[in-house]
Design a protein around this motif. Structure first.
Motif, short mmCIF file in Angstrom:
data_model
loop_
_atom_site.label_atom_id
_atom_site.label_comp_id
_atom_site.label_asym_id
_atom_site.label_seq_id
_atom_site.Cartn_x
_atom_site.Cartn_y
_atom_site.Cartn_z
N ARG A 174 0.83 -1.22 0.00
CA ARG A 174 0.00 0.00 0.00
C ARG A 174 0.86 1.26 0.00
NH1 ARG A 174 -2.97 -2.74 4.05
NH2 ARG A 174 -2.12 -1.32 5.60
N GLU A 175 1.94 1.25 0.77
CA GLU A 175 2.81 2.42 0.84
C GLU A 175 3.52 2.68 -0.49
OE1 GLU A 175 3.67 1.81 5.61
OE2 GLU A 175 5.25 1.30 4.18
N ALA A 176 3.91 1.61 -1.17
CA ALA A 176 4.56 1.77 -2.48
C ALA A 176 3.59 2.40 -3.48
CB ALA A 176 5.07 0.43 -2.99
N ILE A 177 2.33 1.95 -3.46
CA ILE A 177 1.31 2.51 -4.35
C ILE A 177 1.08 3.97 -3.99
CG2 ILE A 177 -1.15 2.42 -4.94
CD1 ILE A 177 -0.92 -0.68 -4.55
N HIS A 178 0.96 4.26 -2.71
CA HIS A 178 0.74 5.63 -2.26
C HIS A 178 1.93 6.53 -2.64
CE1 HIS A 178 0.85 8.98 0.66
NE2 HIS A 178 -0.46 8.97 0.47
N ASP A 179 3.14 6.03 -2.45
CA ASP A 179 4.34 6.81 -2.80
C ASP A 179 4.38 7.09 -4.30
OD1 ASP A 179 5.04 6.74 -0.14
OD2 ASP A 179 6.65 5.24 -0.39
N GLU A 180 4.02 6.10 -5.10
CA GLU A 180 4.00 6.26 -6.55
C GLU A 180 2.95 7.29 -6.96
OE1 GLU A 180 5.76 5.86 -10.02
OE2 GLU A 180 6.39 4.70 -8.29
#
Length: 192
Positions: A174-180
């Protein structure tokens, strides 16, 4: 003669029951003492440099209502965030009678901290460390069930490790998607 013997027997019986009563431990007080000791040890647990792990919890972020309604945290809906201060107040007023109930509240503080923080944050790491320490200290104080038998003892380090591994994988995704998404949003903002 029989009445004298009966009186002596009754007096002896009363003496023995009084002595036995004095030797009976106050289990409620001992359990409360164990919980207070466990709370203080956990709350004041420090790293090698003397930094107190619980310091990270002071400025714990609050979840927004829509975040609370997510499928991963249904039990947190419409509630104030759990804090060490609440648990301490409950201990002070003698609200806890059982170790497992006390443990539930402590675990709720740790789980909430992990829920509201990033997987790579100091708060997340400290929450995991404190919960592990809590479990180890609990087992030490209870002598793994020799001194106190409680359903709380059924939750072991392996359970936490397994939960954290699964939780971290989900959070990191989820954090990777949010960061992207944030990166794209920032790129779009700079172009305009």
């Amino acid at each position: 003669y029989a009445l004298t013997l009966q009186r002596v027997c009754l007096e002896k019986k009363q003496d023995l029951s009084v002595d036995d009563y004095d030797n009976v431990p106050d289990v409620k007080a001992l359990v409360l003492e164990l919980m207070v000791t466990l709370f203080i040890a956990t709350f004041s647990h420090t790293d090698e440099e003397g930094r107190c792990y619980s310091d990270s919890f002071v400025e714990m972020p609050l979840l927004q209502k829509e975040e609370l309604n997510g499928p991963s945290n249904p039990e947190l809906v419409e509630r104030k965030p759990p804090t060490f201060e609440q648990v301490k107040r409950n201990l002070d007023i003698g609200r806890y009678f059982r170790l497992d109930r006390f443990q539930e509240d402590m675990f709720e503080v740790f789980e909430y901290a992990r829920c509201v923080s990033r997987s790579d944050s100091q708060l997340y790491e400290d929450a995991v460390e404190l919960q592990l320490y809590f479990i180890r200290k609990r087992d030490e104080l209870c002598k793994k069930g020799e001194i106190l038998v409680s359903p709380a003892l059924s939750y072991m380090e392996g359970h936490l490790t397994q939960t954290v591994d699964i939780e971290k994988k989900e959070k990191m995704t989820r954090e990777a998607i949010h960061d992207e998404e944030a990166k794209e949003e920032n790129k779009d903002y700079k172009v305009k």
